[in-house]
Scaffold this motif. Structure first.
Motif, mmCIF file in Angstrom:
data_model
loop_
_atom_site.group_PDB
_atom_site.id
_atom_site.type_symbol
_atom_site.label_atom_id
_atom_site.label_comp_id
_atom_site.label_asym_id
_atom_site.label_seq_id
_atom_site.Cartn_x
_atom_site.Cartn_y
_atom_site.Cartn_z
ATOM 1 N N ALA A 152 -19.337 -65.747 -81.634
ATOM 2 C CA ALA A 152 -19.690 -65.554 -80.089
ATOM 3 C C ALA A 152 -20.855 -64.558 -79.817
ATOM 4 N N CYS A 153 -20.704 -63.574 -81.029
ATOM 5 C CA CYS A 153 -21.691 -62.497 -80.892
ATOM 6 C C CYS A 153 -23.236 -62.965 -81.301
ATOM 7 N N LEU A 154 -23.134 -64.145 -82.239
ATOM 8 C CA LEU A 154 -24.367 -64.810 -82.575
ATOM 9 C C LEU A 154 -24.904 -65.579 -81.283
ATOM 10 N N MET A 155 -24.233 -66.041 -80.516
ATOM 11 C CA MET A 155 -24.608 -66.802 -79.296
ATOM 12 C C MET A 155 -25.049 -65.993 -78.255
ATOM 13 N N SER A 156 -24.289 -64.618 -78.208
ATOM 14 C CA SER A 156 -24.845 -63.794 -77.242
ATOM 15 C C SER A 156 -26.108 -63.216 -77.544
ATOM 16 N N ALA A 157 -26.625 -62.956 -78.628
ATOM 17 C CA ALA A 157 -27.895 -62.603 -79.073
ATOM 18 C C ALA A 157 -29.060 -63.814 -78.616
ATOM 19 N N GLY A 158 -28.641 -64.944 -78.909
ATOM 20 C CA GLY A 158 -29.545 -65.899 -78.500
ATOM 21 C C GLY A 158 -29.609 -66.160 -77.014
ATOM 22 N N PHE A 159 -28.428 -65.544 -76.231
ATOM 23 C CA PHE A 159 -28.631 -65.824 -74.729
ATOM 24 C C PHE A 159 -29.189 -64.822 -74.122
ATOM 25 N N VAL A 160 -29.631 -63.461 -74.808
ATOM 26 C CA VAL A 160 -30.469 -62.670 -74.364
ATOM 27 C C VAL A 160 -31.910 -63.337 -74.125
ATOM 28 N N LEU A 161 -32.381 -64.459 -74.774
ATOM 29 C CA LEU A 161 -33.543 -64.897 -74.621
ATOM 30 C C LEU A 161 -33.692 -66.336 -73.523
ATOM 31 N N LEU A 231 -16.783 -67.183 -93.563
ATOM 32 C CA LEU A 231 -17.911 -67.893 -92.738
ATOM 33 C C LEU A 231 -17.949 -67.250 -91.325
ATOM 34 N N GLY A 232 -17.103 -66.518 -90.903
ATOM 35 C CA GLY A 232 -17.218 -65.940 -89.767
ATOM 36 C C GLY A 232 -17.993 -64.556 -90.121
ATOM 37 N N LEU A 233 -17.861 -63.937 -91.221
ATOM 38 C CA LEU A 233 -18.620 -62.833 -91.475
ATOM 39 C C LEU A 233 -20.235 -63.316 -91.740
ATOM 40 N N VAL A 234 -20.447 -64.310 -92.271
ATOM 41 C CA VAL A 234 -21.982 -65.010 -92.137
ATOM 42 C C VAL A 234 -22.545 -65.296 -90.887
ATOM 43 N N TRP A 235 -21.516 -65.547 -89.911
ATOM 44 C CA TRP A 235 -22.001 -65.736 -88.688
ATOM 45 C C TRP A 235 -22.536 -64.168 -88.108
ATOM 46 N N TYR A 236 -21.749 -63.295 -88.352
ATOM 47 C CA TYR A 236 -21.786 -62.077 -87.920
ATOM 48 C C TYR A 236 -23.151 -61.567 -88.598
ATOM 49 N N GLY A 237 -23.340 -61.735 -89.813
ATOM 50 C CA GLY A 237 -24.502 -61.237 -90.521
ATOM 51 C C GLY A 237 -25.984 -61.743 -89.930
ATOM 52 N N VAL A 238 -25.708 -62.903 -89.328
ATOM 53 C CA VAL A 238 -26.693 -63.827 -88.822
ATOM 54 C C VAL A 238 -26.908 -63.381 -87.456
ATOM 55 N N ALA A 239 -25.751 -62.870 -86.683
ATOM 56 C CA ALA A 239 -25.935 -62.403 -85.435
ATOM 57 C C ALA A 239 -26.433 -60.757 -85.326
ATOM 58 N N LEU A 240 -26.189 -59.928 -86.285
ATOM 59 C CA LEU A 240 -26.823 -58.678 -86.195
ATOM 60 C C LEU A 240 -28.309 -58.957 -86.649
ATOM 61 N N LEU A 241 -28.753 -59.840 -87.408
ATOM 62 C CA LEU A 241 -30.520 -59.856 -87.560
ATOM 63 C C LEU A 241 -30.779 -60.741 -86.371
ATOM 64 N N ALA A 242 -30.036 -61.559 -85.660
ATOM 65 C CA ALA A 242 -30.633 -62.060 -84.545
ATOM 66 C C ALA A 242 -30.744 -60.924 -83.436
ATOM 67 N N PHE A 243 -29.880 -60.150 -83.309
ATOM 68 C CA PHE A 243 -29.877 -58.882 -82.215
ATOM 69 C C PHE A 243 -31.127 -58.281 -82.445
ATOM 70 N N ARG A 244 -31.295 -57.647 -83.932
ATOM 71 C CA ARG A 244 -32.392 -56.961 -84.027
ATOM 72 C C ARG A 244 -33.771 -57.507 -83.811
ATOM 73 N N THR A 245 -33.772 -58.907 -84.036
ATOM 74 C CA THR A 245 -35.156 -59.504 -83.789
ATOM 75 C C THR A 245 -35.366 -59.706 -82.232
ATOM 76 N N VAL A 246 -34.247 -60.244 -81.723
ATOM 77 C CA VAL A 246 -34.428 -60.219 -80.131
ATOM 78 C C VAL A 246 -34.595 -59.174 -79.338
ATOM 79 N N LEU A 247 -34.074 -58.019 -79.677
ATOM 80 C CA LEU A 247 -34.239 -56.993 -78.969
ATOM 81 C C LEU A 247 -35.624 -56.306 -79.251
#
Length: 259
Positions: A152-161, A231-247
């Motif tokens: 859900a964190c990964l999806m939240s990062a995407g929903f910012v855009l 696999l959840g941790l992989v999603w979270y790692g991608v989420a942190l990268l996505a948050f950094r990029t999106v913000l």
């Protein structure tokens, strides 16, 4: 680190309070008994009482996934509507920390779907669905909740855009139910789909929860738990990268509330 922990704790409390004041956010918990009725009726009609446990696992996972998906989109949409998204982006604690804590509060509450679905099935079938490995079922549910928070964190990062998260929320439900093997067994899918399914943590957690209610010994239980968590941790790692990029993008363009 202390500041981030304090912010996370405050965000967790805030989201728990909002859930109590906005019961509509718990919509998947209201629909879970209806799904349970359908799957329990199918198990009863087939005359295979031993599949009652399987019939409960599916609505539980559907409810957990739906709660996580709705939360991921609604958090960002509500913050944008309230005009607090800019403050959250500028906060020193970091949007990823606050969002993770808020989503964790929701996915934790969504575990109530397990009790709800089991009680519903017992009322309909007149007997409790069997659980032959209760500790494994509990561990699998916690691991699933953790992985759902990460996703859900990964999806939240995407929903910012995204201006409207609802379209993506609707589009990500049923295709992922299929990919996870919730409605059709993974073994019945085309060969080229099966490897993709095993890359999705929900297929591992569904497999683990189903086996935990069956009488047969569960092969490699720790491996299945580890696959769900990793696999959840992989999603979270991608989420942190996505948050950094999106913000970085919305800060550079000044379009936090205008996207």
């Amino acid at each position: 680190m202390t500041g981030s922990f304090t912010a996370a704790r405050a965000a967790f409390r805030l989201q728990a309070t909002l859930l109590l004041r906005s019961p509509g956010s718990l919509q998947p918990l209201f629909t879970a008994p209806l799904y349970t009725l359908i799957f329990t009726a199918m198990a009863e009609h087939s005359g295979r009482q031993e599949t009652l446990g399987y019939a409960v696992v599916v609505p539980v996972l559907i409810s957990l996934w739906t709660m996580a998906l709705l939360t991921a989109g609604d958090l960002v949409a509500q913050d944008r509507f309230d005009g607090t998204l800019e403050l959250l982006v500028a906060a020193p604690a970091g949007m990823a920390v606050v969002t993770t804590a808020r989503i964790a509060a929701v996915t934790g509450v969504s575990l109530a779907a397990i009790v709800e679905c089991w009680c519903t099935s017992a009322l309909v079938a007149g007997d409790w669905p069997p659980v032959h490995h209760p500790f494994l079922l509990a561990a699998g549910a916690v691991a699933t909740s953790f992985a759902l928070t990460c996703a859900a964190c990964l999806m939240s990062a995407g929903f910012v855009l995204a201006r409207s998260a609802r379209v993506f929320q609707n589009a990500l439900s049923y295709p992922l139910y299929l990919l996870a093997g919730l409605t059709v067994p993974v073994s019945a899918m085309p060969y080229w789909v099966r490897p993709l399914s095993r890359l999705f943590f929900l297929s591992w957690s569904a497999d683990l929860l189903r086996r935990s209610v069956a009488a047969a010994p569960v092969p490699h239980p720790l491996g299945r738990l580890a696959a769900t968590v990793l696999l959840g941790l992989v999603w979270y790692g991608v989420a942190l990268l996505a948050f950094r990029t999106v913000l970085a993008r919305v800060r550079a363009t000044g379009t936090v509330a205008l996207v």
